[in-house]
Design an enzyme around this catalytic site. Sequence first.
Site, short mmCIF file in Angstrom:
data_model
loop_
_atom_site.label_atom_id
_atom_site.label_comp_id
_atom_site.label_asym_id
_atom_site.label_seq_id
_atom_site.Cartn_x
_atom_site.Cartn_y
_atom_site.Cartn_z
CD GLU A 1 -6.22 11.91 -18.81
OE1 GLU A 1 -6.21 12.25 -20.00
OE2 GLU A 1 -5.26 12.07 -18.05
CG ASP B 1 -12.90 8.24 -16.01
OD1 ASP B 1 -12.63 9.46 -15.94
OD2 ASP B 1 -13.35 7.71 -17.03
C1 NOJ Z 1 -8.09 14.46 -22.89
C2 NOJ Z 1 -8.31 13.21 -22.15
O1 NOJ Z 1 -7.15 12.55 -22.02
C3 NOJ Z 1 -9.39 12.42 -22.80
O2 NOJ Z 1 -9.55 11.18 -22.17
C4 NOJ Z 1 -10.62 13.21 -22.68
O3 NOJ Z 1 -11.68 12.55 -23.30
C5 NOJ Z 1 -10.42 14.60 -23.22
N1 NOJ Z 1 -9.22 15.24 -22.76
C6 NOJ Z 1 -11.58 15.47 -22.83
O4 NOJ Z 1 -11.61 15.62 -21.44
C1 NOJ Z 2 -6.38 9.96 -23.12
C2 NOJ Z 2 -6.85 8.73 -22.43
O1 NOJ Z 2 -8.20 8.90 -22.12
C3 NOJ Z 2 -6.06 8.47 -21.19
O2 NOJ Z 2 -6.48 7.25 -20.64
C4 NOJ Z 2 -4.59 8.44 -21.47
O3 NOJ Z 2 -3.89 8.28 -20.28
C5 NOJ Z 2 -4.15 9.68 -22.18
N1 NOJ Z 2 -4.97 9.95 -23.34
C6 NOJ Z 2 -2.71 9.58 -22.66
O4 NOJ Z 2 -2.57 8.54 -23.56
#
Ligand code: NOJ
Ligand code: NOJ
Length: 432
Positions: free
Chosen positions: A208, A205
């Site tokens: 991520e 999603d």
């Molecule tokens: C970094 C991701 O971008 C974020 O969305 C996520 O919650 C954390 N890692 C943990 O997986």
């Molecule tokens: C974490 C977020 O969950 C993700 O959607 C995003 O792409 C990355 N950070 C980078 O901003």
Amino acid sequence: MSQKIVKRWVLKTMLVVACVGMAPMAMGASFEKWLEGERDIAMKGLLNHISPKDGMPGSVIASPSKNNPNYYFHWVRDAALVMDVIVKRYQHEEDVNMKQAYYDRILDYIHFSRSNQLMPNRSGGLGEPKFNVDGTAFDGDWGRPQNDGPALRAITLIHFAKELLSQGQEEQVRTLLYDNALPSKTVIKVDLEFVSHHWKEASFDLWEEVLGDHFYTRMVQRRALLDGAELARILGDQGAADWYKKQALAIEKSLLSFWDENRKIFVTTLNPSGGLQGKESHLDVAIILGILHGYRDDGFLSPTDDRVLATARALELAFESLYPINGQSNLGTAIGRYPEDRYDGYTTSSQGNPWVLATAAFAEFYYKGADQKKGDLFLKRIEHHANPDGSLSEQMNRYSGFMQGAHDLTWSYASFLTALFARDQNETNLIP
Ligand code: NOJ
Ligand code: NOJ
């Protein structure tokens, strides 16, 4: 002055007079002033993060933060959303030099994106979520593939292709963006082929974290294919146009199955098959983002659809009681990603917080539903927690409201700007 401008001016003056009359502190006026200042700060934020000095032209960093957290990458999703703002600015810019500057950045982004498509990576396809700014693939463990990326990139570049076509630049479009060939060598067509052949596959999603079928991903895939079908038709690629459209209609059907009749919300993920578990509420601001990034003014799941509105209300209620800062004022509710979130911007063994881009999404959502007053409350929420210099990070601490997580998050600025565009649009529409 045109009649419309005069009317607009009269209306604005009346509003200002009314506000001053009502509130001795002229709250309304200072909010408007903040919005204008923040518009410049956000725009500078975007421009500073495109083509960083140590990166390739056209790469877009998610944030200048290189550690705790390291966001110094070109995320395909963030970059597409940011560049869509740049395309809009390019369309409306009247200053010749500025217009040229936007144009140059978009061309760089096109070339960088094409190089991403060709770069071998661990997803083994186009769903690779992020690249190093030198254009090489990020090869650490990550939630991959993320199949919203190619769809978002196509949507942004189709906007630009349409703008070029309106300027009579068809050759440029065929050379750089859409070549009617199979296999294709151009970025939009390659993305559309990928989306149309792979949308049924599970992917991670937009946060991520979860492998499965996602409302957000499907919404933007549908839009990419329908926008793409229109472009293909204009360029005489009729067989492709029919194919993209057929797949889009199938996606449409699948999107309706995300409606949960018992919960009375659109759930965010179906058929989870890996990644993070335990998102029991099934509520996620990804639904609202899916509407904002995926709605194409064709009546399918609009911001005023009853089911979408019911989901928005459920989200608001959930976050209202979850975050202490929401109890402390009558500003718009600070909105997070999803209630069970444990990512605090640095680690996931913590507690989630409201996000700037999620709160700005609610503003934009209500502006698009023509609810100006409600939209403003969400931007006032952001105003309240922004750093004194106007900079915006990823999150707002749920207890103190202070900014935290990646500083100067490019997507935070982009989300603020698209909310403001929707607000401007609304103001224009208010005047017949
Ligand atoms: C970094 C991701 O971008 C974020 O969305 C996520 O919650 C954390 N890692 C943990 O997986
Ligand atoms: C974490 C977020 O969950 C993700 O959607 C995003 O792409 C990355 N950070 C980078 O901003």
